[in-house]
Scaffold this active site. Structure first.
Site, PDB file in Angstrom:
ATOM      1  N   SER A   1     -44.974  29.616  23.379  1.00 19.04           N
ATOM      2  CA  SER A   1     -44.518  28.362  22.776  1.00 19.04           C
ATOM      3  C   SER A   1     -43.475  28.491  21.672  1.00 19.04           C
ATOM      4  CB  SER A   1     -45.721  27.549  22.267  1.00 19.04           C
ATOM      5  OG  SER A   1     -46.219  28.034  21.068  1.00 19.04           O
TER       6      SER A   1
ATOM      7  N   SER B   1     -48.294  32.932  20.741  1.00 13.62           N
ATOM      8  CA  SER B   1     -47.116  32.063  20.695  1.00 13.62           C
ATOM      9  C   SER B   1     -45.980  32.587  19.833  1.00 13.62           C
ATOM     10  CB  SER B   1     -47.519  30.662  20.213  1.00 13.62           C
ATOM     11  OG  SER B   1     -48.382  30.063  21.133  1.00 13.62           O
TER      12      SER B   1
ATOM     13  N   LYS C   1     -39.663  25.629  14.309  1.00 11.89           N
ATOM     14  CA  LYS C   1     -40.268  25.192  15.563  1.00 11.89           C
ATOM     15  C   LYS C   1     -40.642  23.713  15.425  1.00 11.89           C
ATOM     16  CE  LYS C   1     -44.173  26.492  18.571  1.00 11.89           C
ATOM     17  NZ  LYS C   1     -45.302  27.449  18.703  1.00 11.89           N
TER      18      LYS C   1
END
Length: 526
Positions: free
Chosen positions: A191, A215, A109
């Site tokens: 996210s 997330s 990420k």
């Protein structure tokens, strides 16, 4: 702004340039690249039917082909093939056991810093070109395990902490609009969208995400992958663009529980740059690691509480069952799954109440928003100060950058209300301290008291409905694919527990996965 975008475009071209080669490599091996697990990859490495270089080429080709549709990846690593070649050389030199992730490509990420040719943008053009002093703690662990850092995965800008709900829904300026591989119009959720999408679309063997609240758990459920949100401190947060040390954690998103556990084993442990949290949580790491808890009978004897939060408040949305109406596909499937758990030895309790649930799920009433707004500003400014180089040096400068680039940052469409609210905070004062005390009390007197009083092994909830309940004091959770609704949109089931409960949660999640086997490859429906 064209110059700002150029490095990302170059990385995309680098991925596209490998496509022609990958087909040749694929045709020359019997290895089945699609849905390949870590164990299958390592077996192929050992028997000579696969090399890490070939595997990296496959994933680069896959990214080049699918990323224009899914926007799961922001950037690929120009050093990935070199890392793969080094892993192949290690194996050829006789280093036969280099660990399960040796030579395995992983996508990170894009709020997890790397000290290499990759950017770390948090989905914002404002950070393009910033240089970290060192790899994030979990990246250093992955490199020691021999993993190949394939690139950076997309995320909604500032991990979806830029504008008021519904937020950015998977959009970032450098990465564009991330899309759910099953139903392209469906919400990819929260996210860690890029890692989840990349995992399910076979753009990498394994991926790594982060969670403050939902997330990891939400995109795992929404994109039909396994997500592990570890106990806070079990994995280092150093080098990760921060929100709050109370809740931030780093965990894997993968296609199978076993793959996720392989990654978890590689990234847990003490880090001098996140010393307090990782030292405190190190007592939870079992001797021999977490793979030993992949047990097909993991549901046997489990004492579970089904937290049917869909009856109440699910992340701010009230969804009521109407008793006289037909059950939805999700409702029917969840009922079947509860029966399956019982058939495999679990005791499932359906009528225990979590105290103050409506307050817990309301960020304003619980104090969560008050605390996060102040903590985000302080922690982000500290992170920016610690960089070797950064185009921006504070949250205030980020806000100014967005104002100066309203088209590229879609300021009219999304705004930046949360950033402005955060900038208006003045530190951790009496109100923030009171909010943090309230969050701790709500957790201790809520889910933690419930689990201790009734000696529960886990709470089980639909999708990521338990994410807020697990967030306040850094409790762990594991999401496993549970099914697909009438439109083909995935949904999952979450096993959540107390701090350090990862072994038990892994047992139950793995057993559930193996007895249900509901996950299927994406259909890319419109």
């Amino acid at each position: 702004m064209t110059q700002l975008r150029q490095p990302l475009a170059m990385m995309a071209l680098a991925a596209a340039a490998t496509a022609a080669f990958c087909c040749c490599y694929s045709a020359s091996t019997k290895f089945d690249f699609h849905e390949a697990t870590v164990d299958a990859i390592q077996l192929a490495f050992e028997n000579g039917s696969l090399t890490s270089s070939t595997l990296v080429l496959f994933y680069l080709d896959r990214i080049a082909r699918l990323n224009p549709l899914l926007h799961a990846v922001i950037e690929v690593n120009p050093d990935a093939l070199h890392q793969a070649a080094r892993a192949d050389a290690d194996r050829a030199a006789g280093h036969h056991y280099c660990g399960p992730l040796h030579g395995v490509p992983v996508l990170l990420k894009d709020n997890i810093a790397t000290r290499d040719g990759l950017n770390t943008t948090a989905g914002s053009l404002a950070l393009l070109g910033a240089v970290a002093r060192r790899d994030a703690g979990v990246v250093a662990q992955l490199r020691r395990a021999g993993a190949v850092v394939l690139g950076k995965a997309n995320l909604p800008e500032w991990a979806n902490f830029r504008s008021s709900p519904p937020g950015l829904r998977g959009w970032s300026a450098p990465g564009d609009q991330a899309r759910n591989p099953y139903v392209l119009s469906a919400d990819p959720c929260r996210s860690s969208t890029g890692p989840a999408i990349a995992a399910v679309a076979n753009m990498a063997a394994v991926t790594l995400g982060t969670e403050t609240t939902a997330s990891i758990l939400c995109p795992a459920a929404a994109n039909s992958v396994v997500g592990i949100k570890p106990t806070v401190g079990l994995t280092s947060r150093s080098g990760v663009i921060p929100f709050t040390a109370r809740q931030d954690t780093v965990g894997p998103l993968c296609r199978t529980v076993a793959d996720a556990v392989h990654v978890l084993d590689a990234i847990v442990g003490y880090d001098v740059f996140d010393a307090k949290a990782t030292k405190a949580a190190s007592k939870y790491i079992p001797a021999g690691g977490y793979m030993q808890f992949l047990r097909i009978d993991g549901l046997k004897g489990a004492n579970l509480r089904w937290a049917d939060l869909m009856h109440r408040t699910q992340l701010g949305h009230r969804i009521d069952f109407v008793l006289d109406s037909p059950l939805t596909v999700r409702q029917m499937v969840y009922k079947q799954h509860l029966n399956t758990m019982r058939q495999h030895g679990a005791v499932v309790i359906e009528n225990l109440e979590i105290a103050n649930l409506s307050i817990i799920n309301d960020g304003a009433k619980s104090g969560l928003l008050t605390a996060l707004l102040a903590e985000f500003k302080l922690n982000l400014n500290n992170y920016l100060t610690d960089l070797s180089y950064s185009p921006v040096h504070s949250l205030a400068e980020i806000i100014e950058f967005n104002n100066a680039h309203p088209v590229e940052e879609k300021l009219k469409e999304f705004g930046q209300s949360i950033l402005l609210m955060s900038e208006n905070t003045t530190g951790i004062g009496p109100a923030e301290k009171a909010a943090i005390r309230r969050l701790n009390e709500l957790s201790m007197n809520g889910v933690e008291k419930l689990m201790n009083d009734h000696q529960l092994d886990a709470i089980v909830a639909p999708d990521s409905a338990a994410a807020v309940i697990l967030a306040f004091r850094g409790l762990p959770g594991v999401v496993v694919p549970a099914g697909y609704d009438e439109q083909g949109i995935p949904f999952g089931v979450c096993f959540g527990g107390l701090q350090g409960y990862e072994p038990r949660l892994i047992e139950m999640a793995y057993a559930f996965e193996q007895v249900t086997k509901v996950r299927r490859p994406p259909a890319f429906r419109t």
